[in-house]
Design an enzyme around this catalytic site. Structure first.
Site, PDB file in Angstrom:
ATOM      1  N   ASP A 183      -1.654  -4.335   1.769  1.00 47.31           N
ATOM      2  CA  ASP A 183      -0.849  -3.684   0.717  1.00 47.31           C
ATOM      3  C   ASP A 183      -0.841  -4.442  -0.610  1.00 47.31           C
ATOM      4  O   ASP A 183      -1.130  -5.628  -0.686  1.00 47.31           O
ATOM      5  CB  ASP A 183       0.589  -3.448   1.198  1.00 47.31           C
ATOM      6  CG  ASP A 183       1.262  -4.713   1.731  1.00 47.31           C
ATOM      7  OD1 ASP A 183       0.562  -5.580   2.287  1.00 47.31           O
ATOM      8  OD2 ASP A 183       2.494  -4.840   1.586  1.00 47.31           O
ATOM      9  N   GLU A 243       3.046  -5.598   4.337  1.00 48.68           N
ATOM     10  CA  GLU A 243       3.480  -6.998   4.502  1.00 48.68           C
ATOM     11  C   GLU A 243       4.506  -7.380   3.454  1.00 48.68           C
ATOM     12  O   GLU A 243       5.461  -8.108   3.732  1.00 48.68           O
ATOM     13  CB  GLU A 243       2.275  -7.949   4.429  1.00 48.68           C
ATOM     14  CG  GLU A 243       2.588  -9.374   4.909  1.00 48.68           C
ATOM     15  CD  GLU A 243       3.356 -10.230   3.920  1.00 48.68           C
ATOM     16  OE1 GLU A 243       4.162 -11.068   4.338  1.00 48.68           O
ATOM     17  OE2 GLU A 243       3.174 -10.053   2.695  1.00 48.68           O
ATOM     18  N   GLU A 244       4.327  -6.868   2.229  1.00 44.61           N
ATOM     19  CA  GLU A 244       5.207  -7.263   1.121  1.00 44.61           C
ATOM     20  C   GLU A 244       6.663  -6.865   1.345  1.00 44.61           C
ATOM     21  O   GLU A 244       7.553  -7.452   0.750  1.00 44.61           O
ATOM     22  CB  GLU A 244       4.710  -6.658  -0.202  1.00 44.61           C
ATOM     23  CG  GLU A 244       3.360  -7.194  -0.671  1.00 44.61           C
ATOM     24  CD  GLU A 244       3.390  -8.660  -1.104  1.00 44.61           C
ATOM     25  OE1 GLU A 244       4.489  -9.236  -1.157  1.00 44.61           O
ATOM     26  OE2 GLU A 244       2.316  -9.212  -1.363  1.00 44.61           O
ATOM     27  N   ARG A 285      -2.037 -26.346   7.847  1.00 42.00           N
ATOM     28  CA  ARG A 285      -0.715 -26.911   8.047  1.00 42.00           C
ATOM     29  C   ARG A 285      -0.431 -26.967   9.553  1.00 42.00           C
ATOM     30  O   ARG A 285      -0.685 -25.995  10.263  1.00 42.00           O
ATOM     31  CB  ARG A 285       0.314 -26.025   7.332  1.00 42.00           C
ATOM     32  CG  ARG A 285       1.753 -26.271   7.687  1.00 42.00           C
ATOM     33  CD  ARG A 285       2.408 -27.367   6.880  1.00 42.00           C
ATOM     34  NE  ARG A 285       3.746 -27.613   7.396  1.00 42.00           N
ATOM     35  CZ  ARG A 285       4.368 -28.789   7.384  1.00 42.00           C
ATOM     36  NH1 ARG A 285       3.771 -29.851   6.849  1.00 42.00           N
ATOM     37  NH2 ARG A 285       5.576 -28.923   7.891  1.00 42.00           N
ATOM     38  N   HIS A 292       1.621 -12.894  -7.371  1.00 38.23           N
ATOM     39  CA  HIS A 292       2.583 -11.903  -7.876  1.00 38.23           C
ATOM     40  C   HIS A 292       2.675 -11.910  -9.408  1.00 38.23           C
ATOM     41  O   HIS A 292       3.662 -11.437  -9.977  1.00 38.23           O
ATOM     42  CB  HIS A 292       4.001 -12.094  -7.275  1.00 38.23           C
ATOM     43  CG  HIS A 292       4.048 -11.858  -5.784  1.00 38.23           C
ATOM     44  ND1 HIS A 292       5.160 -11.356  -5.139  1.00 38.23           N
ATOM     45  CD2 HIS A 292       3.121 -12.033  -4.818  1.00 38.23           C
ATOM     46  CE1 HIS A 292       4.908 -11.252  -3.842  1.00 38.23           C
ATOM     47  NE2 HIS A 292       3.670 -11.671  -3.630  1.00 38.23           N
TER      48      HIS A 292
HETATM   49 NI    NI Z   1       0.842 -12.018   0.337  1.00 37.98          NI
END
Ligand code: NI
Length: 395
Positions: A81, A139-140, A177, A363
C-alpha cells in the site's frame, strides 16, 4: 549457488526496475490495492507460482513448491500500500494518482518480493521445501497483517522473513537487528467527566479541563518515576478537546494519544497502569473518567537465528562491510509483528539512500530511493531463503 543467484538477479534487474516504476506510478491507498494485487498476481503466475488472490481482502499469496522432503515452510512477506501524500519528487515515473504516493517504499518491497519469487522459482529444483510469498495490503493502517493472518496464511509456516527500506542507510547495504526492531503501538482515549458551572464559581463545579491537565502531567511524570528507564515507554497525547466558552467551566474533556513500548512485559501492564493514574487523579475532585485502551500492533521481535541467517547471507552476497548491525530499535511500529505471533521471523532494513543526492525521510513528499537497492534486496532475500534450507532450525 551464490554466483547463480547473483547472475539471475543481474539479468532480472532491468525487468525489476520496470516493475518498480510501474508500481510507483500507480500507488493505491491502504485497503484499495485492487490494481496492485492484480498486477502482483499476474507476475507471480507468469513466473510459475500457484497464486491465490483476495486473501486478507486484497492480499496475494504465491506458493512455490520445492522438490525435496523438508517439511518446513518458509514465508516471505512484503506490503503493497501507499500513503495519502502528494508526490513532489518530479520523477518521470512519479505517481499518476493525485494525493497518493509510495512514500514508504512499499513499491520497492513488492518488487523485491516479486524478484525473489522469480529467482527462487528458477531454483525450485534445488529447494528442499516450500516457500510461501505473502503480499499484504493495508500495512500503513496496521490492518493488513491481521486480515492475512485471519485468512490462515500462517498455517504450517515455520519461519517468516521480511524487509523495510531505510533512506539513512546507503543503497548497497542492509542492516540487521537482533531482538526488538520496532515498538508496540497502542491507541489511547481518555474522557474526563466533571460538572459544568460558572467560570467565576469554580467551587460549585468540577473543572474537567484542569483535571485533564493534571492527568497529562501525572502520566508523563509517572513514566519517569515508575517505568524502568531501560525499558522505554513513550506516551504522546496528540489531541485534546473540551469546553464550550471562556467563562464556562468545562464538564468534559477528551484526550487522544499513542503509547509506544518495546518490552512485551511492559506493554502488557500499560492499560492497568494508565487507568490507575487517571483514577487517582480524578478521584479527589469527584470527576469521573473513561479510559479506552486499544491494542494496536505488538513490538517486532526478531528471532536471533533468523537475524543471523540474514546477516550471514548478506555478508556473503554483499560483502561484510555492507551489513550493519543495528544497536538500537525504533519506536515506530510495523504490523509484521502480527505474523510473529504464529512463527518466528526477522525483518531487515534495506538501505535505499542515494550516495550523491540528499535523502528525504520515509513519508516525505520528496522521498526517493536509489534503485540499485532493489537487486541488493533480491539477492539478500533469495540467498537467505536458499540458506534457510541448510539450517536445521525447527523452532
Ligand atoms: Ni512502511
Amino acid at each position: 549457488m551464490l554466483p547463480r543467484i547473483k547472475h539471475l538477479t543481474k539479468t532480472l534487474t532491468p525487468r525489476l526496475i520496470e516493475i518498480r516504476r510501474h508500481l510507483h506510478s500507480h500507488p493505491e491507498l491502504s485497503g484499495q490495492e485492487q490494481q496492485t494485487s492484480a498486477y502482483v498476481a499476474g507476475v507471480l503466475s507468469s513466473s510459475g507460482l500457484q497464486v491465490q488472490q483476495q486473501v486478507g481482502k486484497l492480499g496475494v499469496v504465491g506458493e512455490l513448491p520445492g522438490q525435496g522432503s523438508d517439511p518446513r515452510l518458509l514465508a516471505i512477506r512484503t506490503d503493497m500500500d501507499a500513503l495519502p501524500i502528494q508526490e513532489l519528487t518530479g520523477l518521470e515515473f512519479a505517481s499518476k494518482q493525485p494525493g497518493v504516493m509510495h512514500a514508504c517504499g512499499h513499491d520497492v518491497h513488492t518488487t523485491v518480493g516479486l524478484g525473489t519469487a522469480m529467482i527462487l522459482a528458477d531454483l525450485a529444483k534445488e529447494l528442499p521445501g516450500n516457500v510461501r510469498f505473502l503480499f499484504q495490503p493495508a500495512e500503513e493502517i496496521a490492518q493488513g497483517a491481521r486480515w492475512m493472518v485471519d485468512d490462515g496464511v500462517m498455517e504450517r509456516v515455520s519461519a517468516i522473513l521480511s524487509l523495510h527500506v531505510f533512506p539513512s542507510i546507503p543503497a548497497g547495504s542492509i542492516a540487521v537487528r537482533y531482538g526488538a526492531l520496532t515498538a508496540a503501538a497502542d491507541d489511547l482515549e481518555i474522557t474526563i467527566i466533571g460538572e459544568s458551572g460558572h467560570g467565576a464559581r469554580p467551587h460549585e463545579a468540577i473543572d474537567a479541563i484542569w483535571i485533564a491537565a493534571q492527568v497529562i502531567t501525572n502520566l508523563q511524570q509517572a513514566i519517569s518515576r515508575t517505568q524502568n528507564p531501560l525499558r522505554p515507554v513513550v506516551l504522546t497525547i496528540g489531541q485534546i478537546s473540551g469546553g464550550r466558552a471562556a467563562n464556562v467551566i468545562a464538564d468534559q474533556v477528551q484526550l487522544r494519544g499513542t503509547v509506544r513500548s518495546l518490552h512485551p512485559e511492559t506493554s502488557a501492564k500499560l492499560p492497568e497502569w494508565i487507568e490507575q493514574i487517571v483514577a487517582g487523579t480524578c478521584q479527589p475532585y469527584g470527576a469521573r473518567y473513561h479510559v479506552n485502551y486499544q491494542r494496536g500492533v505488538p513490538s517486532v521481535q526478531n528471532a536471533p537465528e533468523l537475524s543471523q541467517l540474514i546477516e550471514i547471507a548478506g555478508q556473503e552476497a554483499l560483502g561484510r562491510e555492507h551489513v550493519q548491525i543495528l544497536t538500537e530499535p525504533s519506536l515506530g511500529a510495523e504490523d509484521f509483528s502480527l505474523y510473529l505471533n504464529h512463527a518466528p521471523g526477522a525483518m531487515f532494513r534495506l538501505g535505499v539512500g542515494h550516495h550523491t543526492k540528499p535523502n528525504y525521510p520515509l513519508h516525505h513528499p520528496h522521498f526517493d530511493v536509489d534503485e540499485s537497492a532493489i537487486q541488493v534486496g533480491v539477492m539478500t532475500l533469495a540467498y537467505a531463503a536458499y540458506k534457510f534450507w541448510q539450517t536445521h532450525y525447527t523452532f
